[in-house]
Scaffold this motif. Structure first.
Motif, PDB file in Angstrom:
ATOM      1  N   ARG A  93       0.817  -1.212   0.000  1.00 42.02           N
ATOM      2  CA  ARG A  93       0.000   0.000   0.000  1.00 42.02           C
ATOM      3  C   ARG A  93       0.851   1.262   0.000  1.00 42.02           C
ATOM      4  NH1 ARG A  93      -4.682  -1.574   4.379  1.00 42.02           N
ATOM      5  NH2 ARG A  93      -5.896  -2.868   2.971  1.00 42.02           N
ATOM      6  N   ILE A 112       0.932   4.365  -3.867  1.00 38.44           N
ATOM      7  CA  ILE A 112      -0.126   5.330  -3.586  1.00 38.44           C
ATOM      8  C   ILE A 112      -0.512   6.012  -4.895  1.00 38.44           C
ATOM      9  CG2 ILE A 112      -0.684   7.458  -2.362  1.00 38.44           C
ATOM     10  CD1 ILE A 112       1.329   6.610  -0.226  1.00 38.44           C
ATOM     11  N   ARG A 153     -12.452   6.568  -8.181  1.00 34.01           N
ATOM     12  CA  ARG A 153     -12.558   5.118  -7.973  1.00 34.01           C
ATOM     13  C   ARG A 153     -11.227   4.413  -8.184  1.00 34.01           C
ATOM     14  NH1 ARG A 153     -17.170   7.065 -10.017  1.00 34.01           N
ATOM     15  NH2 ARG A 153     -19.084   6.547  -8.925  1.00 34.01           N
ATOM     16  N   ASP A 155      -6.384   6.434  -4.202  1.00 34.00           N
ATOM     17  CA  ASP A 155      -6.498   6.187  -2.769  1.00 34.00           C
ATOM     18  C   ASP A 155      -5.964   7.346  -1.938  1.00 34.00           C
ATOM     19  OD1 ASP A 155      -3.869   5.729  -3.406  1.00 34.00           O
ATOM     20  OD2 ASP A 155      -3.790   3.708  -2.590  1.00 34.00           O
ATOM     21  N   MET A 183     -14.226   7.319  -3.361  1.00 36.32           N
ATOM     22  CA  MET A 183     -12.932   6.634  -3.301  1.00 36.32           C
ATOM     23  C   MET A 183     -13.072   5.305  -2.565  1.00 36.32           C
ATOM     24  SD  MET A 183     -10.512   9.914  -2.429  1.00 36.32           S
ATOM     25  CE  MET A 183      -9.048   8.952  -2.153  1.00 36.32           C
ATOM     26  N   ALA A 184     -12.273   4.328  -3.001  1.00 38.34           N
ATOM     27  CA  ALA A 184     -12.297   3.007  -2.363  1.00 38.34           C
ATOM     28  C   ALA A 184     -11.451   3.018  -1.091  1.00 38.34           C
ATOM     29  CB  ALA A 184     -11.763   1.959  -3.331  1.00 38.34           C
ATOM     30  N   GLU A 185     -11.767   2.129  -0.182  1.00 41.09           N
ATOM     31  CA  GLU A 185     -10.985   1.983   1.050  1.00 41.09           C
ATOM     32  C   GLU A 185      -9.722   1.195   0.768  1.00 41.09           C
ATOM     33  OE1 GLU A 185     -11.401   3.119   4.116  1.00 41.09           O
ATOM     34  OE2 GLU A 185     -13.321   4.080   3.786  1.00 41.09           O
ATOM     35  N   LYS A 218      -8.558   4.901   2.095  1.00 38.93           N
ATOM     36  CA  LYS A 218      -8.389   6.185   1.425  1.00 38.93           C
ATOM     37  C   LYS A 218      -7.781   7.184   2.402  1.00 38.93           C
ATOM     38  CE  LYS A 218     -13.332   6.777   2.093  1.00 38.93           C
ATOM     39  NZ  LYS A 218     -14.588   6.907   1.396  1.00 38.93           N
ATOM     40  N   TYR A 219      -6.992   8.075   1.855  1.00 33.00           N
ATOM     41  CA  TYR A 219      -6.258   9.044   2.662  1.00 33.00           C
ATOM     42  C   TYR A 219      -6.457  10.428   2.075  1.00 33.00           C
ATOM     43  CZ  TYR A 219      -4.094   4.588   3.693  1.00 33.00           C
ATOM     44  OH  TYR A 219      -3.898   3.277   4.005  1.00 33.00           O
TER      45      TYR A 219
END
Length: 176
Positions: free
Chosen positions: A25, A29, A66, A69, A92-94, A96-97
């Motif tokens: 992850r 990013i 979509r 993140d 936004m998908a999880e 997410k920041y």
């Protein structure tokens, strides 16, 4: 000779699932192209060869929420734009920041005192993970914020708290 030696095959790597997922992850990013004002110029400069955001694994700016993140909110957020920011955040998908970039994004800037149309901080609209202060912040500050976000991602856990059901998180919101 310890009891664990010679129990595994040659070349086998053992790690925690949290570490492996968080490494993936933090190394990939995908920020969303979302500039509202002058801070967006500095955000675009980070993608150029002089600063090279690609070396942090975050160079693939996405146009669709979509596929992203990380939302870098760069510029003045007005009340008219706040509902759009919230809508994009919800799409936004999880996981997410959100990174708040610039004085106008963080606290309304000079426009908040003399105008009725400016939101006093994007954190009133969406939850912010990293704050990058400045007017406008230099590209180096944005890269520092990205590294702080990577540190935050590295210390997250995919486990949920047994009692509350909430995700465990090692860090709270950080300021660069």
């Amino acid at each position: 000779m310890s009891w664990i030696e010679n129990r595994f095959e040659e070349g086998m790597i053992i790690t925690s699932v949290d570490w492996a997922i968080n490494w993936g992850r933090k190394s990939s990013i995908w920020p969303m192209t979302f500039g509202l004002a002058c801070c967006a110029i500095e955000m675009m400069a980070v993608g150029a060869s002089r600063f090279d955001i690609d070396r942090f694994g975050a160079g693939a700016f996405r146009a669709s929420p979509r596929q992203a993140d990380l939302m870098i909110v760069a510029g003045t957020v007005t009340y008219k734009m706040a509902s759009r920011v919230k809508r994009l955040y919800n799409q936004m998908a999880e996981p997410k920041y959100v990174m708040a970039m610039g004085a106008c994004t963080i606290g309304g800037g000079p426009y908040f005192k003399h105008g009725y149309h400016v939101v006093k901080g994007v954190d009133l609209v969406v939850p912010v993970d990293i704050y990058v202060p400045g007017c406008p912040p230099r590209p180096e500050a944005l890269l520092e914020g990205l590294m702080r976000l990577q540190d935050k991602i590295q210390h997250q856990s995919i486990a949920r708290d047994r009692w509350t059901g909430a995700k465990k998180d090692a860090f709270a919101a950080a300021t660069v």
